[in-house]
Structures are given as structure tokens and as C-alpha cells.
Design a protein around this motif. Structure first.
Motif, short mmCIF file in Angstrom:
data_model
loop_
_atom_site.label_atom_id
_atom_site.label_comp_id
_atom_site.label_asym_id
_atom_site.label_seq_id
_atom_site.Cartn_x
_atom_site.Cartn_y
_atom_site.Cartn_z
N GLY A 183 21.66 5.76 56.42
CA GLY A 183 22.37 6.77 56.05
C GLY A 183 23.24 6.41 54.73
O GLY A 183 23.53 5.41 54.44
N VAL A 184 23.52 7.41 53.78
CA VAL A 184 23.92 7.53 52.39
C VAL A 184 25.48 8.05 52.47
O VAL A 184 25.51 9.03 52.98
N GLY A 185 26.08 7.25 51.69
CA GLY A 185 27.63 8.09 51.44
C GLY A 185 28.00 8.07 49.83
O GLY A 185 27.22 7.31 49.16
N TYR A 186 28.56 9.15 49.52
CA TYR A 186 28.85 9.47 48.13
C TYR A 186 30.34 9.60 48.00
O TYR A 186 30.86 10.28 48.61
N PHE A 187 31.04 8.97 47.02
CA PHE A 187 32.46 9.33 46.82
C PHE A 187 33.01 8.79 45.45
O PHE A 187 32.34 7.98 44.62
N GLY A 188 33.95 9.54 44.95
CA GLY A 188 34.70 9.00 43.67
C GLY A 188 35.83 8.05 43.69
O GLY A 188 36.23 8.12 44.85
N LEU A 189 35.80 7.09 43.25
CA LEU A 189 36.87 6.26 43.01
C LEU A 189 37.51 5.94 41.48
O LEU A 189 36.54 5.71 40.81
N THR A 190 38.73 6.22 41.64
CA THR A 190 39.28 5.93 40.12
C THR A 190 39.99 4.74 39.74
O THR A 190 40.56 4.09 40.63
N LEU A 191 39.91 4.35 38.55
CA LEU A 191 41.03 3.31 38.08
C LEU A 191 42.30 3.81 37.46
O LEU A 191 43.09 2.99 36.99
N ARG A 192 42.36 5.31 37.35
CA ARG A 192 43.48 5.75 36.77
C ARG A 192 44.57 5.98 37.96
O ARG A 192 45.78 6.16 37.66
N ASP A 193 44.29 5.74 39.26
CA ASP A 193 45.44 5.89 40.28
C ASP A 193 45.09 4.66 40.98
O ASP A 193 45.78 4.48 42.38
N SER A 194 44.51 3.70 40.80
CA SER A 194 44.04 2.72 41.67
C SER A 194 43.82 1.25 40.47
O SER A 194 43.05 1.71 39.93
N SER A 195 44.10 0.34 41.12
CA SER A 195 43.94 -0.92 40.02
C SER A 195 42.54 -1.45 40.33
O SER A 195 41.93 -1.20 41.54
N VAL A 196 42.14 -2.52 39.76
CA VAL A 196 40.78 -3.17 40.18
C VAL A 196 40.85 -4.21 41.19
O VAL A 196 40.09 -4.23 42.10
#
Lengths: 355, 355
Positions: free
Chosen positions: B254-267
Motif C-alpha cells: 500500500g502507498v501513501g502520498y503527502f506534502g511536507l515542507t521546510l517552510r514550517d518545519s526544519s530539517v
């Protein structure tokens, strides 16, 4: 008719590698697009032993057959099976302009031209060191990718054991890095690079012979901003290339690039690599671009385990071996690993087959 | 002149978020390209509080100043500093054809046209639910990306708490999925989708109101092949969206897709997410495509913590908020997480600022 999950289990027995239902679907979807085994491996993103095991099981079950020209095709029973399951033809919407990389090689056409002309007589990939060169378009795109991430200009860059791709040479040709050090086991590549550096008067770049099974010398550890590598996909090789790569980084914020493929390694192994990177080595993964690296089929293909395992003898007609491009960033407290490593299973294990 | 590492430490104190030397370099490199604060955040790939803290410290140190039009610029001292350090102008070689995604939206122009025409009067992003819509080009590229990975045709797909992007609608419009279920807290979006499904006679798609802070109902768990989401970047929200997303998957593969940003979250936070995904949830990460998702600047921008933290009052002129597109694959033994979750820090923490 067996269920997909049974077919997957049988293929797992036949091949000895981890396979699940989704993988069988992927092979069937690919067969609807092409009868060429190597294109099927490419489209299904599977290790060769897995794709081969699945094809063999599907032939046994009367779902596939091989025609006189060694094309893999669906039988009538196979067509019914595929229709019943709702499996559709493989689709690829990759960008034609950048070959799906997101960064087109022609964004710096002068660099591409110079690279091509200088590397006309580059050393051929040989089997001894698991070599396989990427296309020149791939090499240049790597450099432009690094530049777009702020990992080129005025950086101290080391290329570890991957110079069959001449990425170190391409970086040096930009004249933008602060320094470039290339280390590789293959003296032919080292001499080739050093000759060009000398001819062009690029005096901030050098190349030296090194076998990455040995620990890196002290003066290389902790002295670089960026490393680039392209490891064989076994766990020991991953440690030797990526562990040592991380050990060359000067400080947190240091960056690593490398290729990892699903053609010689399963998604199971990928998770092991990812756990090792994040939990053990203390780095974050910032990019994974699938099918970024395109490898020119090596002259020694017919001698590989891949060729032996394949259900057909027909050689690849196009590029079929691709790898993903990883970028990692070292966080405070990251681990520098530089132990000696044994020869055992360095290049080859049950999932790998292209050495 | 302070060293970069001192400036980073000072910015860390000022902002309360994790910052290292490389981040200061990235801001200076961006300032050489643009004076617009929001473009600087974009180019430096930093959380707003981090970029803002760095700019403020660099102003304090006489390296930057803000001109009458609220452009952020280098002082003479700043220019000398940057030249001395060898910091060069930010470069971006992203593909113009596919906007760097590797998959161009126009690969299915009919879908794009239909989507645009149907969504002319789509509900506007509102602050209540941390909404921010991606561009229509992003939404269509997501669907084509899924199709290229074999995650669309004849699949049961669920979209969780991300329908401000209308990804569920776009998937349904392909008429290729087996079924589409959209769940979102915002009744406006649910009604919008259901209305279109009804008008077009798309009877394999439906939308329902659900607050993801609550556990999912039993009949949704373990019933899907693919999930799509776009979580807020706090750890509790990540669990609620991605943990529950994984819980909807039927089986391994099974597969998941999602966005994650570095504008609201650090590395740093990214590494935590990655450890959680691979070690705790038992999935492998197969793709991370930076800057895949482009967000239209939300109407409520001026009310956000981001706007408050910014060193200038000038509003964003172009798209500045982008996120990476993740794809994960569930491996045997993956964990289905479906606990209730509290309201605390659901949308906002020290690194986030755009809610």
C-alpha cells in the motif's frame, strides 16, 4: 487461476527475494506496455531476480509466454486474468524536457559541451569494480542539481568511488567549487581526471587511487562540505561508501549525494538504508528523485548474474538500469564511520545481479 | 566581523529555532538574488522563524539593511563579508517545462482543462483549518505522478484532510480509480466535491466530513490501496494525518502520498518524521521531490504568525510557500495507528508560522 498473492509467494520461493502482490501487478502492467524483459524490469522498478522470478512463475501458470523473438507476452488466459483484475498498461508521464529529473542538463549547455568533448575517449566501464557509467546528461544534471541546492559554489567537494560517472570531473569543469578531490579504486579514471586537470590548468582539483574497503586517511576526514558517491547496493558497501562519505564532512549542514537503485535492491533494503541514515548516522534525507540516474548498458552485461537470471537471452536494447538520486544533510551529532571492511558480499548479494 | 557560526548561534537565540551555519549562508546567497523577504524564505528553504531570525541578526550586525521599499539588501560591509566568505548568488536550474516536478501537468491537458473549469468557484482557503491551496498545476501533477507509479488505475484511494487542494476531485475526474473517498473537516469542500460527483455522474467517488483528530471509523481502516494527505507540520498532526493514512491501507505494498515542507518545519524535524516513518510505522520512503507543491498565498496571510515574525510588512508578491512531495510504501508488518489526539499544538509549534 491463482490469486496474485499466491503468485507473489511462489515467485518469492523461486527467486529467493522478497516479493509481494503489488510487484506481480507491476510486472503485468509493464508487459502490457513492452515485451522486452529489460524494459519490464525498468518499468516495474524491481530487482532483476524479483522481476525474473515473477515472469518465470507467470509463464509456469500459463499467464505469459515467450515468443520466437524473445518477447514476453500475455496468453489469452493472461489477458483474461489481467482484465479481471483491472490491471492497466504502465504509464509514464515523465517530463520530456528534463527526462523527469526536474533539472535539465541543457540548463548549462556550455558545461555539457565541454564535458562531452573532453570525455570522448573516457575509460570504458569494467566489471572488476562493479562499474556502470551514467549518461553524460545524468552527470551534468547532477552538477546542476547540486548547484541549485547551494552545494557547489565555493564548496570543498569529495567524490568517493564513483568516478566511472566522471562526476568529479564535471564538478571541476564548472570552476565553481573551492576544491575537488576524487578518490576511486580504478587507476585508469584517476589518471584520466588528473590528465585533464593538468591540461586545463584546473589546480584546485586532484584525483587519487583509493580502495574504499580501507579506512580513509586522517587528512580526508572532516574536511569537506559535500560528498558524492554511487555505492553498490549491499549493506557492507553502503557503509563503506556512505558511512565514509559522511565521515569526510566538516560539520553539521554538510551534504551528501548518492545514487540508490531499486534494480539491485528492494524497497525492503531501502528502508534498512533509511533507518541507518536517520537513526544511526544522524542525517536527514532531503531529496529522493527516482530514475534520476540513467546508466549506459555495460559491455559486460552478458557476463552478469542479471543476464544469467533473465528469462530471455536477448540483450537490453535501451537504457533499463536507473537509480534514484539521494541528498542527505548531516545534523549536529552526526556519526563519522570509518572502519575497515571485509571483502565478503561487498558487491553482490541475493537482490543484486548487475556486477 | 562575527564568524558565520556565531551569527547562526545568535539567530538561534533570537528565533528560538534550530539554525546552523549553512542556513546563514543560504539567506545571504538568497539576498544576492532578491530583496523580497518571502522569496528569501523560499530560496533558503527555511522555516519562517529561522529566516526571519537570521535576517534580523544580520541587520543588527550591519550586514543587511531594509530600504524604503522594504527590500532587504546588503550593506557595503555586507558585500565585503559575502565576498570574503565566497558566498555566491542563489541559482535555480529547475526545469521550466515541468516546474521542477519531473512530471508536467500538461501531460494530460484534458484533465487539466476540465479541472480548471469545474473549480472556477472553488471554496477559498480559510484559516480555521490551516488551509492553503496548491496551484491547479500542482494538483494535476500529483495525479499524473500517482499514475506514473501505478497508484491510480483501479485503486481504492482515500484523500485525508487535504481537500483544500481538491486532489480527491482531480483523482475522481480521471475516472481511472476504482473508488475515491475524500474526508475533510471542511463541509464547504465536501459539499463542493459531492455536488460535482453528482453532476458528472461519478458514482465511485464520495466525500464526507471528518475531523482527523478523532480516530477513523472501523470501515475505513485497512480498506484502501493508496492514501493522499497534506498534514500540518507538527508531530501530533503528522501522526493524525500520516499515522491514520497508513492505517487505511489494506496490505503491504500500500502507498501513501503527502506534502511536507521546510517552510514550517526544519530539517531536524524532517529527520524525526523519517525515523518515525521507517522505524515506527514500518514504511519505506520511495520519493521526496522538493518544491513539488506550490501554494497560492492565502488571503489570511497578514493574520499569520509568519507575517508577524517577518522583518518587513510587505506582502508576498509571488508563490513562496512550497512543499516536497513524499511517497511511501508500506512493508509487511507496517503499523496501523488510530488513536485519539488532543488539540494541543495540533497546527502550530515553534517552527511553524503559517497557520
Amino acid at each position: 487461476m491463482k490469486a496474485l498473492v499466491e503468485l507473489a509467494n511462489k515467485a518469492r520461493e523461486v527467486s529467493g527475494v522478497r516479493i509481494y502482490k503489488r510487484n506481480v501487478e507491476a510486472v503485468l502492467s509493464a508487459v502490457l506496455k513492452s515485451g522486452d524483459f529489460w524494459e519490464i524490469v525498468d518499468m516495474s522498478s524491481l530487482p532483476v531476480p524479483a522481476a525474473s522470478g515473477i515472469v518465470k512463475v507467470l509463464i509456469d501458470e500459463g499467464i505469459l509466454f515467450i515468443d520466437d523473438e524473445e518477447n514476453i507476452k500475455l496468453t489469452q488466459k493472461g489477458f483474461d486474468f489481467v482484465r479481471e483484475l483491472g490491471i492497466e498498461t504502465f504509464e509514464d508521464h515523465s517530463c520530456k524536457a528534463c527526462e523527469g529529473r526536474g533539472i535539465p542538463f541543457y540548463a548549462n549547455i556550455e558545461l555539457y559541451r565541454e564535458f562531452l568533448q573532453l570525455t570522448k575517449d573516457r575509460p570504458k566501464a569494467i566489471r572488476d569494480y562493479d562499474q556502470g557509467s551514467v549518461t553524460p546528461e545524468t552527470t551534468i544534471s547532477r552538477v546542476l542539481f547540486m548547484d541549485s541546492r547551494g552545494d557547489l559554489r565555493n564548496k570543498d567537494i569529495i567524490v568517493l568511488g564513483a568516478e566511472d560517472d566522471l562526476t568529479g570531473l564535471a564538478i571541476a569543469l564548472t570552476r565553481k567549487a573551492k576544491s575537488v578531490l576524487v578518490i576511486d579504486i580504478d587507476k585508469r579514471l584517476i589518471d584520466f581526471d588528473n590528465q585533464i586537470f593538468k591540461e586545463l590548468g584546473i589546480d584546485n582539483a586532484r584525483a587519487m587511487v583509493w580502495d574504499l574497503r580501507n579506512p580513509l586517511p586522517e587528512d580526508i576526514l572532516g574536511n569537506f562540505d559535500v560528498f558524492v558517491s554511487d555505492p553498490p547496493e549491499t549493506l557492507p558497501a553502503f557503509r563503506a561508501f556512505i558511512g565514509r562519505g559522511i565521515a569526510t564532512l566538516r560539520e553539521e549542514g554538510g551534504v551528501g549525494y548518492f545514487g540508490l537503485t531499486l534494480r539491485d535492491s528492494s524497497v525492503f533494503r531501502w528502508r534498512d538504508f533509511q533507518i541507518s541514515l536517520t537513526s544511526e548516522f544522524g542525517v536527514a534525507i532531503t531529496d529522493i528523485v527516482q530514475n534520476f540516474n540513467h546508466y549506459i548498458t555495460w559491455d559486460y552485461h552478458s557476463e552478469t548474474k542479471a543476464a544469467e537470471l533473465a528469462p530471455v537471452k536477448r540483450e537490453p536494447k535501451t537504457i533499463w538500469y536507473k537509480s534514484a538520486w539521494y541528498r542527505i544533510e548531516a545534523l549536529p551529532g552526526f556519526k563519522r564511520w570509518n572502519e575497515p571492511i571485509s571483502d565478503d558480499v561487498f558487491y553482490l548479494d541475493e537482490e543484486g545481479s548487475t556486477t
